[in-house]
Design a protein around this motif. Sequence first.
Motif, PDB file in Angstrom:
ATOM      1  N   LEU A   1      16.733 -30.880  10.101  1.00 50.92           N
ATOM      2  CA  LEU A   1      15.266 -30.379  10.149  1.00 50.92           C
ATOM      3  C   LEU A   1      14.343 -31.224   9.302  1.00 50.92           C
ATOM      4  O   LEU A   1      13.251 -31.745   9.943  1.00 50.92           O
ATOM      5  N   LEU A   2      14.932 -31.709   8.376  1.00 48.51           N
ATOM      6  CA  LEU A   2      14.008 -32.602   7.341  1.00 48.51           C
ATOM      7  C   LEU A   2      13.705 -33.799   8.131  1.00 48.51           C
ATOM      8  O   LEU A   2      12.575 -34.391   8.167  1.00 48.51           O
TER       9      LEU A   2
ATOM     10  N   LYS B   1      13.964 -34.764  11.515  1.00 48.39           N
ATOM     11  CA  LYS B   1      13.154 -34.461  12.507  1.00 48.39           C
ATOM     12  C   LYS B   1      11.888 -34.156  12.216  1.00 48.39           C
ATOM     13  O   LYS B   1      10.643 -34.477  13.011  1.00 48.39           O
ATOM     14  N   GLY B   2      11.562 -33.557  10.961  1.00 55.61           N
ATOM     15  CA  GLY B   2      10.175 -33.261  10.516  1.00 55.61           C
ATOM     16  C   GLY B   2       9.365 -34.495  10.396  1.00 55.61           C
ATOM     17  O   GLY B   2       8.113 -34.544   9.769  1.00 55.61           O
TER      18      GLY B   2
ATOM     19  N   HIS C   1      10.150 -35.980   7.507  1.00 61.75           N
ATOM     20  CA  HIS C   1      10.043 -35.951   5.867  1.00 61.75           C
ATOM     21  C   HIS C   1      11.013 -37.024   5.280  1.00 61.75           C
ATOM     22  O   HIS C   1      12.156 -37.552   6.046  1.00 61.75           O
TER      23      HIS C   1
ATOM     24  N   LEU D   1      12.898 -24.716   5.361  1.00 64.70           N
ATOM     25  CA  LEU D   1      11.941 -25.820   5.384  1.00 64.70           C
ATOM     26  C   LEU D   1      10.496 -25.225   6.122  1.00 64.70           C
ATOM     27  O   LEU D   1       9.347 -25.577   5.832  1.00 64.70           O
ATOM     28  N   ALA D   2      10.674 -24.184   6.664  1.00 60.61           N
ATOM     29  CA  ALA D   2       9.224 -23.607   7.142  1.00 60.61           C
ATOM     30  C   ALA D   2       8.711 -23.126   5.922  1.00 60.61           C
ATOM     31  O   ALA D   2       7.358 -23.367   5.890  1.00 60.61           O
TER      32      ALA D   2
ATOM     33  N   GLU E   1       6.881 -26.267   4.407  1.00 59.90           N
ATOM     34  CA  GLU E   1       5.756 -26.976   5.396  1.00 59.90           C
ATOM     35  C   GLU E   1       4.632 -26.100   5.261  1.00 59.90           C
ATOM     36  O   GLU E   1       3.560 -26.413   5.289  1.00 59.90           O
TER      37      GLU E   1
ATOM     38  N   ALA F   1       2.811 -27.487   8.307  1.00 62.07           N
ATOM     39  CA  ALA F   1       3.330 -26.908   9.695  1.00 62.07           C
ATOM     40  C   ALA F   1       2.188 -26.743  11.027  1.00 62.07           C
ATOM     41  O   ALA F   1       0.982 -27.128  10.667  1.00 62.07           O
TER      42      ALA F   1
END
Length: 179
Positions: free
Chosen positions: A26-27, A29-30, A32, A169-170, A173, A179
């Motif tokens: 997730l990190l 793909k975001g 970060h 992560l949400a 962000e 977000a």
Amino acid sequence: MRICVFLSAADLDDRYTRPAREFAELLGKGGHTLVWGGSDVGLMKVVADGVQRAGGRLCGVSVDFLAAKARPGADEMVIARDLAERKRLLLEKADAVVIMVGGTGTLDEATEILELKKHGHTDKPVVLLNSAGFYDGLKEQFRRMDTEGFLPRPLTDLVFFAEEPVGALAYLEESQGVA
């Protein structure tokens, strides 16, 4: 975002590596950057591998006596002279902090960031990722400290407890307006 992750360098079982791998993906793909202890072993390696595979960047902060275990090929690697300098650099380089499963070193890092936050020396968001209920006892202890008046600020101002990587992560962000 540059997200500092405090976590173990031990080889751990799937109930801990699965959520760590999921958070790392997730990190990355975001878009970060992972800021971490720089080790290329155990859970630290699992997270660094996942972030890098998913397209994120790696910023490691190792320490002299662990430099031989530092990850080659990180986007940035700093070698601190001692653990105190390492903690300071990790926090300086990060916009937010996630505390994953770990031993005494992770607990030391976690309590330091919470102490700094408690006294208003940082306003970085802090998430405790409670994989497989690992931190249930600590969570209860923190709640007791809050309820019995040991904390000058509400516990909810200091740390967000997440049971799953997506929630961790949400929260970060959203708190940083990403977000």
